[in-house]
Design an enzyme around this catalytic site. Structure first.
Site, PDB file in Angstrom:
ATOM      1  N   HIS A  38       0.520  -1.548  -0.108  1.00  0.00           N
ATOM      2  CA  HIS A  38      -0.079   0.164   0.123  1.00  0.00           C
ATOM      3  C   HIS A  38       0.635   1.221  -0.275  1.00  0.00           C
ATOM      4  O   HIS A  38       0.523   2.593  -0.920  1.00  0.00           O
ATOM      5  CB  HIS A  38      -0.810   0.196   1.723  1.00  0.00           C
ATOM      6  N   LYS A 103      -9.630  -8.236   8.072  1.00  0.00           N
ATOM      7  CA  LYS A 103     -10.787  -8.089   9.396  1.00  0.00           C
ATOM      8  C   LYS A 103     -10.830  -7.493   9.690  1.00  0.00           C
ATOM      9  O   LYS A 103      -9.340  -6.351  10.392  1.00  0.00           O
ATOM     10  CB  LYS A 103     -10.636  -9.732   9.812  1.00  0.00           C
TER      11      LYS A 103
END
Lengths: 190, 285
Positions: A38, A103
């Site tokens: 990222h 999650k």
């Protein structure tokens, strides 16, 4: 709670249908990315350079799998905790990503971005990476092989199971689920 | 005097790091099954079912239970009367353990999850160094406990230096708050290790040692702390977080409290959270 079998890439019209608690079985491509990948993607965007894949309508899966055994497409491949990517998520949603899969809870800013850019946050079940690997048919590195488990992979998936945690209407399944059961346990409310 | 060869240590470590990542141990499985029967939320029940199915696939096909195959953490109890025999180019016990980790993670197709520097963050490429806690004990015993510790739950752990006047209620609130804050991030149902007393660093070590108690869910031998564990488990399982944070009863499988003497002016408390994929193996060499 509805169930959808979908193929990526997806459209805004599809995202508008989704509500928290809906089950999604995804077929097609997922792109993986975690912390380091990222960081690199955002640097490319800042410099105005091309990205390793077309973001439009795609989903990013926050995962760093174990290496495959010979003859297998992938090893254990469950979701990692999503908040670590919060800093980068809004930018990617603004450029066309329609969903992220991980999650755990997202920041307020990410949830606002979902409304603004018409996208969703999905969860896969954490800690069942062997089971999840059964829905992954192929894995190929498309960028940053030097990052090892943190490289960006294109995963070919079939009926990959996920659940909508945050939709474009401000819903949050973690908050709703917890509130519902806390009320039952502590106040006897149904 | 007992002699143990470093080659044997390396080979044993190589085996247990793999076994832990493929075989969820019986006490953990039994506890998950028990909670599955008790779970009121249908979604929660389904999550627990998937955890059990995952364990079966992992065991049969040797696919790691979780992709985060963890830092390799060891607690070594080394008898003072043990003589270590250097061989196979292994020059120290630490070297033998690290070689075992290196070989086991490669052979088992486990993930390399260690960066060599906290800020420059380059992967060491073989999951070393191992994180080893040494304890010198009398006699010729040699025990090793391995725990594959993933980051999701570890990142949600906490330590606080209480004042003695704060009392047991404040400490129990702190434990419950830490689990509450962790929420879905720590992959519930979690196991909660609590370290009370000691000093700043010792309390955290105790909290990790607390996780290693077998069978999981058994209670402290001291009735006072056994009651504390029961109270904490009940409060945590009333939070509503449930399996994977999707709502439900089973937020924690167990709470283990371990204690140690401390300074007259201190009351340290540490909470080490462990995910449901509780990969612990203890062996005697």
């Amino acid at each position: 709670m509805a169930e959808y079998c979908i193929e990526t890439p997806v459209t805004d019209e599809f995202i508008e249908k989704l509500r928290v608690g809906d089950y999604l079985y995804i077929t097609g491509n997922l792109y993986t990315g975690r912390d380091s990948a990222h960081k690199k993607l955002i640097e490319l965007i800042k410099k105005g350079k091309g990205l390793p894949f077309d973001l439009k309508g795609q989903f990013i899966y926050y995962v760093g799998s174990t290496p495959p055994r010979p003859g297998k497409p992938i090893g254990s491949a469950g979701p990692t905790t999503s908040y670590r990517m919060d800093l980068y998520a809004s930018k990617l949603y603004s450029l066309g990503i329609k969903g992220t899969i991980g999650k755990g809870c997202r920041s307020k800013e990410v949830k606002e971005s979902l409304k603004k850019y018409k996208a969703v946050y999905l969860a896969a079940i954490g800690g069942v990476g062997a089971l999840i690997s059964k829905s992954i048919e192929k894995a190929e590195i498309i960028a940053y092989p030097e990052l090892g488990p943190e490289a960006i992979y294109r995963l070919k998936v079939k009926d990959f199971p996920s659940i909508v945690i945050n939709d474009i209407y401000g819903g949050d399944l973690y908050e709703e689920g917890k509130r519902q059961y806390k009320n039952i346990f502590t106040k006897g409310l149904m | 005097m007992k002699t143990i060869s470093l080659g044997k240590v390396r080979d044993t470590i190589k085996d247990i790091v793999q076994k832990a990542n493929f075989d969820l141990q019986d006490d953990v499985l039994a506890l998950i099954k028990k909670m599955q029967a008790k779970e009121e939320s249908p979604t929660g029940k389904e999550v627990l079912r998937q955890i059990l199915e995952n364990a079966k696939i992992a065991r049969e096909e040797k696919i790691p239970l979780c992709q985060d195959t963890g830092l390799a953490v060891f607690f070594v109890e080394l008898g003072e009367d043990v003589k270590l025999q250097k061989e196979c180019g292994l020059f120290s016990l630490r070297h033998a353990i690290n070689e075992g980790v290196r070989a086991g993670y490669a052979e088992g197709y486990l993930r390399n999850s260690v960066v060599g520097d906290p800020l420059q963050r380059n992967n060491t490429g073989d999951n070393t160094p191992a994180f080893i806690h040494w304890e010198l004990v009398p006699g010729d015993t040699f025990k090793v406990t391995f725990i594959a510790k993933g980051a999701g739950a570890e990142n949600m752990s906490a330590v606080r230096m209480f004042a003695p006047a704060d009392g047991i209620e404040s400490i129990e609130d702190f434990v419950v708050e830490t689990v509450d804050k962790a929420g879905p991030n720590a992959c519930p149902p979690v196991i909660v290790g609590v370290g009370l007393g000691g000093n700043f660093e010792y309390s955290t070590l105790l909290s990790k040692k607390a996780l290693l108690r077998r069978p999981v869910g058994s209670h402290n031998r001291d009735k006072f702390y056994a009651q504390m564990e029961r109270r904490l488990l009940e409060r945590i399982n009333n939070l509503g977080i449930g399996p994977q944070g999707l709502g439900g009863r089973c937020t924690a499988l167990a709470v283990h409290v371990e204690t140690f003497p401390c300074h007259i002016a201190s009351m340290p408390a540490a909470v080490n959270i462990q995910c449901h994929s509780h990969r612990v193996i203890r062996i005697v060499i």
